[in-house]
Each structure stands twice: as structure tokens, then as C-alpha cells.
Write an enzyme that holds these catalytic residues in place. Structure first.
Site, PDB file in Angstrom:
ATOM      1  N   GLU A  33     -22.387  32.469 -20.950  1.00 34.55           N
ATOM      2  CA  GLU A  33     -23.662  32.066 -20.361  1.00 34.55           C
ATOM      3  C   GLU A  33     -24.072  30.691 -20.894  1.00 34.55           C
ATOM      4  OE1 GLU A  33     -26.534  35.751 -19.790  1.00 34.55           O
ATOM      5  OE2 GLU A  33     -25.355  35.942 -21.597  1.00 34.55           O
ATOM      6  N   ASP A  35     -22.071  28.350 -22.043  1.00 35.85           N
ATOM      7  CA  ASP A  35     -21.209  27.318 -21.460  1.00 35.85           C
ATOM      8  C   ASP A  35     -21.639  26.978 -20.039  1.00 35.85           C
ATOM      9  OD1 ASP A  35     -18.131  28.448 -23.032  1.00 35.85           O
ATOM     10  OD2 ASP A  35     -19.804  27.239 -23.734  1.00 35.85           O
ATOM     11  N   LEU A  81      -5.101  25.914 -26.165  1.00 34.87           N
ATOM     12  CA  LEU A  81      -4.081  26.810 -25.625  1.00 34.87           C
ATOM     13  C   LEU A  81      -4.740  27.740 -24.628  1.00 34.87           C
ATOM     14  CD1 LEU A  81      -2.466  27.784 -29.024  1.00 34.87           C
ATOM     15  CD2 LEU A  81      -1.409  26.388 -27.254  1.00 34.87           C
ATOM     16  N   GLU A 110       3.864  32.662 -34.053  1.00 36.80           N
ATOM     17  CA  GLU A 110       3.205  32.376 -35.334  1.00 36.80           C
ATOM     18  C   GLU A 110       1.754  32.830 -35.299  1.00 36.80           C
ATOM     19  OE1 GLU A 110       2.503  27.728 -35.099  1.00 36.80           O
ATOM     20  OE2 GLU A 110       4.516  28.259 -34.423  1.00 36.80           O
ATOM     21  N   LYS A 112      -2.228  32.765 -35.176  1.00 35.58           N
ATOM     22  CA  LYS A 112      -3.277  31.866 -34.702  1.00 35.58           C
ATOM     23  C   LYS A 112      -4.378  31.915 -35.751  1.00 35.58           C
ATOM     24  CE  LYS A 112      -5.864  30.564 -30.588  1.00 35.58           C
ATOM     25  NZ  LYS A 112      -7.075  30.142 -31.239  1.00 35.58           N
ATOM     26  N   ASP A 114      -7.852  31.111 -37.538  1.00 35.82           N
ATOM     27  CA  ASP A 114      -9.181  30.933 -36.963  1.00 35.82           C
ATOM     28  C   ASP A 114     -10.036  30.043 -37.870  1.00 35.82           C
ATOM     29  OD1 ASP A 114     -11.265  31.177 -35.262  1.00 35.82           O
ATOM     30  OD2 ASP A 114     -11.798  33.223 -35.834  1.00 35.82           O
ATOM     31  N   ARG A 133     -11.036  17.513 -34.163  1.00 36.31           N
ATOM     32  CA  ARG A 133     -10.676  17.598 -32.754  1.00 36.31           C
ATOM     33  C   ARG A 133     -11.674  16.831 -31.881  1.00 36.31           C
ATOM     34  NH1 ARG A 133     -11.791  20.663 -28.330  1.00 36.31           N
ATOM     35  NH2 ARG A 133     -10.075  20.858 -26.884  1.00 36.31           N
ATOM     36  N   TYR A 223       1.909  21.856 -36.300  1.00 43.07           N
ATOM     37  CA  TYR A 223       2.319  21.094 -35.120  1.00 43.07           C
ATOM     38  C   TYR A 223       2.630  19.660 -35.533  1.00 43.07           C
ATOM     39  CZ  TYR A 223       1.962  19.633 -30.139  1.00 43.07           C
ATOM     40  OH  TYR A 223       2.196  19.167 -28.879  1.00 43.07           O
ATOM     41  N   LYS A 309      -4.628  36.761 -27.877  1.00 40.87           N
ATOM     42  CA  LYS A 309      -5.772  37.035 -28.761  1.00 40.87           C
ATOM     43  C   LYS A 309      -5.836  38.514 -29.112  1.00 40.87           C
ATOM     44  CE  LYS A 309      -9.127  34.461 -28.901  1.00 40.87           C
ATOM     45  NZ  LYS A 309      -9.870  33.277 -29.139  1.00 40.87           N
ATOM     46  N   CYS A 404     -46.958  45.196 -29.418  1.00 42.86           N
ATOM     47  CA  CYS A 404     -46.438  45.000 -30.772  1.00 42.86           C
ATOM     48  C   CYS A 404     -46.451  46.350 -31.504  1.00 42.86           C
ATOM     49  CB  CYS A 404     -47.302  43.985 -31.528  1.00 42.86           C
ATOM     50  SG  CYS A 404     -46.829  43.826 -33.248  1.00 42.86           S
ATOM     51  N   CYS A 407     -49.178  46.016 -34.523  1.00 46.13           N
ATOM     52  CA  CYS A 407     -50.614  45.814 -34.378  1.00 46.13           C
ATOM     53  C   CYS A 407     -51.115  46.114 -32.974  1.00 46.13           C
ATOM     54  CB  CYS A 407     -50.989  44.384 -34.772  1.00 46.13           C
ATOM     55  SG  CYS A 407     -50.461  43.167 -33.563  1.00 46.13           S
ATOM     56  N   CYS A 422     -45.244  38.502 -30.780  1.00 45.08           N
ATOM     57  CA  CYS A 422     -46.572  39.069 -30.936  1.00 45.08           C
ATOM     58  C   CYS A 422     -47.493  37.885 -31.216  1.00 45.08           C
ATOM     59  CB  CYS A 422     -46.595  40.049 -32.107  1.00 45.08           C
ATOM     60  SG  CYS A 422     -48.288  40.439 -32.584  1.00 45.08           S
ATOM     61  N   CYS A 428     -51.593  40.449 -37.618  1.00 49.70           N
ATOM     62  CA  CYS A 428     -50.484  41.404 -37.501  1.00 49.70           C
ATOM     63  C   CYS A 428     -49.791  41.497 -38.870  1.00 49.70           C
ATOM     64  CB  CYS A 428     -49.531  40.908 -36.414  1.00 49.70           C
ATOM     65  SG  CYS A 428     -48.100  41.947 -36.179  1.00 49.70           S
TER      66      CYS A 428
END
Ligand code: IVH
Length: 666
Positions: A33, A35, A81, A110, A112, A114, A133, A223, A309, A404, A407, A422, A428
Site C-alpha cells: 500500500e 509503495d 533479484l 547461496e 540470501k 538480509d 545501493r 558478487y 524467499k 475512549c 475516559c 482521544c 484522560c
């Protein structure tokens, strides 16, 4: 709605979501969303360059460019990728490669990793440059920071490396370092990193490389790029690079069939949990560079590689109830109470549901069997419902509340925001207690001896209703309460007394004005000599302050227009808190640029742009972002943008260079 309004609405939405994600660690919409909103904004901005804004959320998208680092173009773009999630998709990849090559081939499997990717340039065996990057085409030069990472060689061993080449890999923060860092942050009441990936990339962008060094980052390189590489095989080249001093993952295997690939995948899907760093999949690469070249690239990714993944770890459990928590700002957070379930080594009992939209999308009923995921994140989240397990015995549909829970006030939802609030901020209970807790916290008034529990008990006993009441406490009043002895009562009162010396900027922060964090509070304190000036400031004056936009300015105006807040401030002032800039701070300031609006443009040689900004403010001027008829002059370095130059000429605004400016304020 006009295009301009549309752009503004998207920007303010995205700023809020960015903040939720990066600062509060509580994303309120999915990545997809986010993006899609960002893409809408980018498209509109492209079509309408006249509404360009240096602070648009789009400037940080898909790009981790930070203006404090020099940007460098990548010789070869840093692509990503394409991701796959099933054996079927891996099979398709394998068959595609087979058909295209029509000859024998090997696939190198290999891990991946993270973390955050890095490009390292070596010349004559020496590390010359390290670049993030960024947007794939150009990134930030973070060489000084990368040089602090011990597993990255600065000078290579051996003599058969190419004279010039690039090595790419992943910078990682090991799990134990990440957990330790978050423990320290928690103790300092700073926002935590959501996962080791964010921690690694955040660390890499620190301005102070000695802090980077203390964070114990690690790196795996995967790489090699350049002409004259020693072998035709990717695997063989990396084994050779290991001899030059690079840290190459030992978890690599050359496979000759899909069976071998699936064996590798299923083994590491389990075993990866014992690795010291985070991994989120397996990368499959055609091993021969010649074959890689034959296969080539699409616009976004190589045809010779894919990522598989791992399925995020998840558990199925029952949703017992949903409770709603009210925070200091009045934001109401829905929390799912779950039947306790084991997930990645810990027992999960609660998960955040974030906001009304998320609840609505999940279509939740009490008693539903729900999927909980942790992924690399700290706070578990509910990602789905197994509706097949829903029986006729199911409970009520989960709905966001209107009142709320603390309160009873009717909740409100600000336009463009996901959260409900609230509005009863002066009565509150959790909001009052939260405000007092914020006020006494370390970065605000730093009142020793007082903590959340004491605030809670003083509040329930009716001793304090607001922050000003703290200054009415005496040893007599509190020494017999709650098992507190004379000694601890004395400590508290001393702490309260000491807080009167806390400087103006921290008092502003302590007031807890919405959107006024530490940095903004500092900027405000630099712009106003005392609290009365701030209380009487116009919107215009506020917006002129660096980092303060429409939203923050409005929030400040709202705060001071509230009668209760003004009375509170008067009482705090009477109690003796520091409500003005100190003499020394004032001594540092001049009014040489008082009343002037100055635009900075181009690149400079003597000082950085930020340093010039600070000089303008110290001398009473305002640094503004864009040229208008009200601009007093432009401080221009080299390569001032042509559109700015054009506008300046049209409006007849004076342009001065660095030397002239320095003379002006000397
Ligand atoms: S190879 C042209 N190998 O995954 C592709 N990438 O989505 C070159 N990554 O940006 C990348 N482990 O940050 C490659 N063993 C590995 C990797 C790896 C992690 C990351 C990398 C890249 C992203 C691609």
C-alpha cells in the site's frame, strides 16, 4: 481536488507512514500500500515539476540517499533479484534457463543475507570507495564508515586480483549485536530498531564513524564484477576472492538438478535459525559468467538469477479478545490478546493490530484462528485469518471503538491519518500520566528518583494532576506514601528542584507538544529568546524555522491557544523553570541578519550547507527553502540550479557568494 492538493495530501500521508514505520516502529499500512501511494506521488510530481519540494517523501524512496554523503554513480547499476516463493516458481526458472542456454549449466545456491547491500571498489588491491545501493544508479559514498567494518579488507592479499574491480555484498548486524544495541536503546528511552536490517543500514548512515565502529557490523561478499576476473565460474571466483581476504559465505553449493536445489533450500530453511545473522531466502545464480552474459538482464533484474524467499515463521492461534490502549498522545492502539503460542523461540500472547483499517481488512471475529508472524520484526503481527476454521460458535466481529476506553470521550480521526485519537488531552488518565512521564524522562526534565510507577501512584492519590503540580510537592507530603521513606522522598524533591536548571530547549521538548521532538525543540529554542516570544509567534514565523512545516506550526499554535496549557506554563514559570535562553547561548547569537530570509543554493568550499544554515540562524536570519519576492538574498555556491538562477534574476534578488557572506557576518 486540485493536483496541488492531491500532491500535498499524498505527501502528508506518506510522511506520517514513514514516521510510523521508522520512528514508531509500528507500520500502519502494508509495504504494498505504501509503495502504491508513493508511486502515485512520484507520477504526479513527474508530471508537475512546478510543485517540486526538496522535502517530499519521494526524495527518500527506494533510495537511501542522504544529503550529508556525497553521491556517486555506480559503474554497473545495482539491480535487484526477482523473488519467488514456491518450488513451482524455482522449477520455472530452471526450465527457462535450460531452454535459453540449450547446454549444460550449473546453478550456484547461496544464502540470501538480509542486510543492506554495498558496492566496494578496489584499485591495485586497495579499497578506494564504498557506496550504498541508493536508487540503483547512484548511491552514497560511505567509505569512512565501511572502513570500520573489520571483515572488509582495506588492502588485499596475493597478487592475482584484477587491477580494478568491484565487489558487492551485504552489510549485516549480527543478531546478538542487534539485541544488545536495542537493550541499550531501551535503557535510554530511544526508539528501537525493528530488525537487524534497519539497524545495519541506519548504522551505515551515521555521521560519526567512530560510533559505526562500535556497532560491530559484519559483511558477506557475494558478487565480483569487472574485466579480467580469474575464472569463468562465479563460485570459483569467490573462492579465489577468499584468498584475497574477502569474507565469502561458506554456505554455497553448485547444483546440477532441481532436486539438489530443493535439498539445499529445505536444509537451510531449518538450519538458518542457528546462523548468527539474518537470512531471508536462497539466491540461485547460473554459475558460468559466459552463460550469465548470454542470458542477460531485464530492466530490473538479471535473467540468470532469482531469489527464493523463505516463508516467514508463523503460528496459528486463537484470538481471545481485543483491547484498546490509549497512549500519551491520545492515540488509541488496538491489541490482540491471543491464546499463548510458541513462535521462533518465544511465547507470543499479544500482537499489535495497528489501526481500524487493518482490523477491517482482516475481517476479524473474536474466537478466530489467526496467523501470527514475527519475521525479522520485534512486535508480532496478525497476518491472516483461517476462515475455514471459523465455526458457528464464533464470537462478535471485531470493531474499532468509538469511545475512549479510559475516559469515554468520542474518538476522532484526523484527515489522512490511520490512527484514532482521544481528544480529551487534559483529563484522560493515561494521557495525563503519559504527559507527566514524558515530562520527567531523561531527555526532557530528567527528574531523578521519579519513574512511571511513582507517577502512577501520585496520580491515583490525587497528589498530581499535571506537570506543574510536581513543583508543589514537599518531603512532608510524600514521605509516608506508598512505603516511601524520608530518604527517597528527599531524593524526589531534590530531583524536582534540580530540574529547574534544565535548559530552555529541553523544557520546550518536555511540554509534549505534538510533533515537537528533541530536534525541533532545539530549533525553536534557537529562534526565540523566551517562552513569551514563542507563545506569541505567528504561523509565518514558525514556518520560517528550519524543519518546521505547516503541520508542526499548526500543532504549536493549537497548543498555545489552549487556555489550560497557557495556565500550566504560567505555573511552571512561577515555579522557576528555565523559560528563556541562557546568557551564554545568547552571547553566541547576533542580530546581523535579523529579519532577513536567505536561500542557500549550490555546493560550497569553505563550509557545508548545514554549517551555513547554522550561521544564518545564529545571526538572527531565517534560512528558507525556496525563492520568493520576500527572499532577502541568495547565498550561492557553485552550480546553483538553473531554475533558481532564473527565478532570482526575474525577481531581481541579490546573489552573494561564500566570501561575501562570511564578510557580512564576521
Ligand atoms: S546477488 C544482480 N547474492 O538481495 C543481483 N544478492 O534482491 C546481484 N542479497 O540487493 C545480487 N544475499 O542486497 C546476491 N547471496 C546474495 C545475496 C544478495 C542478499 C541481496 C542484495 C540485493 C538483493 C536482491
Amino acid at each position: 481536488m486540485t493536483v496541488k492538493e492531491q500532491i500535498e495530501q499524498l505527501r502528508s500521508l506518506l510522511h506520517q507512514h514513514n514516521y510510523n514505520y521508522y520512528v514508531l516502529n509500528t507500520p500502519s499500512i502494508s509495504d504494498q500500500e505504501f509503495d502504491s501511494l508513493m508511486r502515485q506521488l512520484q507520477e504526479l510530481e513527474e508530471q508537475h515539476p512546478e510543485y517540486q519540494d526538496e522535502n517530499s517523501p519521494s526524495v527518500r524512496v527506494g533510495s537511501d540517499i542522504n544529503k550529508n554523503f556525497t553521491q556517486v554513480s555506480h559503474k554497473y547499476p545495482m539491480l535487484s533479484l526477482s523473488n519467488t516463493y514456491s518450488e513451482g516458481e524455482v522449477n520455472e526458472f530452471y526450465q527457462r534457463v535450460r531452454k535459453a542456454l540449450n547446454e549444460e549449466f550449473e546453478i550456484c545456491c547461496e544464502m540470501k543475507y538480509d542486510g543492506t547491500s554495498i558496492s566496494l571498489i578496489y584499485e591495485d588491491g586497495k579499497l578506494m570507495r564504498a557506496v550504498t545501493r541508493g536508487d540503483g544508479e547512484k548511491g552514497d559514498d560511505v567509505t569512512d564508515n565501511v572502513k570500520t567494518i573489520k571483515s572488509i579488507p582495506l588492502v588485499l592479499h596475493g597478487n592475482n586480483y584484477p587491477p580494478v574491480f568491484e565487489m558487492r555484498g551485504e552489510i549485516l548486524m549480527p543478531w546478538d549485536t542487534f539485541e544488545e544495541l536495542n537493550r541499550e536503546k531501551e535503557a535510554r528511552e530511544e526508539p528501537l530498531f525493528a530488525n537487524p536490517r534497519n539497524a545495519a543500514s541506519g548504522t551505515l548512515k551515521l555521521q560519526n564513524s567512530s560510533i559505526v565502529a562500535s556497532r560491530k557490523l559484519d559483511a558477506y561478499l557475494y558478487y565480483l564484477l569487472g574485466d579480467n576476473l580469474p575464472f569463468d565460474g562465479h563460485y570459483e571466483n569467490l573462492q579465489e576472492a577468499k584468498k584475497w581476504g574477502f569474507k565469502i559465505s561458506p554456505l554455497m553449493r553448485k547444483c546440477h538438478s532441481t532436486e539438489e536445489i530443493f535439498e539445499f533450500i529445505s536444509y537451510w530453511d531449518i538450519e538458518r535459525k542457528n546462523l548468527p545473522v539474518a537470512t531471508d531466502g536462497i539466491v540461485l545464480k547460473v554459475n558460468s559468467l559466459k552463460q550469465q552474459k548470454n542470458l542477460g538482464f531485464t530492466a530490473k533484474s538479471p535473467r540468470w538469477a532469482i531469489a527464493y524467499k523463505f516463508q516467514a515463521e508463523r503460528a496459528l492461534t486463537r484470538l481471545n479478545s481485543v483491547t484498546f490502549q490509549v497512549g500519551r498522545t491520545g492515540a488509541v492502539t488496538p491489541v490482540a490478546n491471543l491464546e499463548p503460542v510458541q513462535l521462533s523461540g518465544t511465547v507470543v500472547k499479544r500482537a499489535s493490530l495497528h489501526n481500524a483499517d487493518i482490523i477491517e481488512n482482516l475481517d476479524l471475529y473474536i474466537g478466530d484462528m489467526v496467523y501470527v508472524e514475527k519475521g525479522g520484526e520485534i512486535i508480532p503481527k496478525i497476518t491472516g485469518v483461517d476462515t475455514a476454521l471459523r465455526s458457528f460458535m464464533i464470537g462478535e466481529k471485531v470493531k474499532f471503538i468509538n469511545q475512549c476506553p479510559e475516559c469515554g470521550s468520542t474518538l476522532i480521526r484526523y484527515e489522512g491519518e490511520a490512527a484514532h485519537y482521544c481528544p480529551n488531552d487534559s483529563a484522560c488518565p493515561p494521557q495525563i500520566k503519559g504527559k507527566i512521564e514524558h515530562f520527567i524522562s531523561r531527555k526532557a526534565m530528567n527528574i531523578d528518583g521519579l519513574g512511571p510507577e511513582t507517577v502512577d501512584s501520585f496520580y491515583s492519590l490525587g497528589l498530581i494532576q499535571n506537570t506543574a503540580d510536581l513543583y508543589q510537592l514537599t518531603i512532608e507530603k510524600i514521605k509516608d506514601l506508598d512505603g516511601k521513606g524520608e530518604k527517597s522522598a528527599e531524593n524526589i524533591i531534590n530531583g524536582i528542584e534540580q530540574s529547574k536548571k534544565v535548559p530552555f530547549e529541553r523544557v520546550i521538548f518536555a511540554l509534549g507538544i505534538r510533533f515537537v521532538g528533541e530536534t525541533v525543540a532545539k530549533k525553536i529554542a534557537k529562534s526565540f529568546t523566551n517562552i513569551d516570544e514563542l507563545i506569541n509567534a505567528s504561523k509565518e514565523e514558525l514556518i520560517n524555522i528550519d524543519e518546521i512545516g505547516e503541520k508542526i506550526a499548526q500543532s504549536i499554535l493549537n497548543f498555545f491557544s489552549n487556555e489550560t496549557n497557557r495556565t500550566l506554563i504560567q505555573r511552571l514559570k512561577d515555579a522557576g523553570l528555565t523559560m528563556q535562553r541562557s546568557e551564554e547561548e545568547r552571547a553566541d547569537y547576533t542580530d546581523k541578519l535579523s529579519g532577513l530570509s536567505i536561500v542557500i543554493s549550490g555546493t560550497f568550499t569553505h563550509y557545508s550547507r548545514d554549517e551555513y544554515k547554522a550561521m544564518i540562524e545564529k545571526n538572527g536570519g531565517k534560512n528558507v527553502g525556496s525563492i520568493s519576492a520576500k527572499t532577502s538574498f541568495i547565498l550561492a555556491g557553485e552550480n546553483m540550479g538553473p531554475s533558481k538562477l532564473d527565478k532570482a534574476n526575474k525577481l531581481g534578488i541579490k546573489i552573494i557568494n561564500e566570501e561575501e557572506f562570511l564578510k557580512l557576518i564576521s
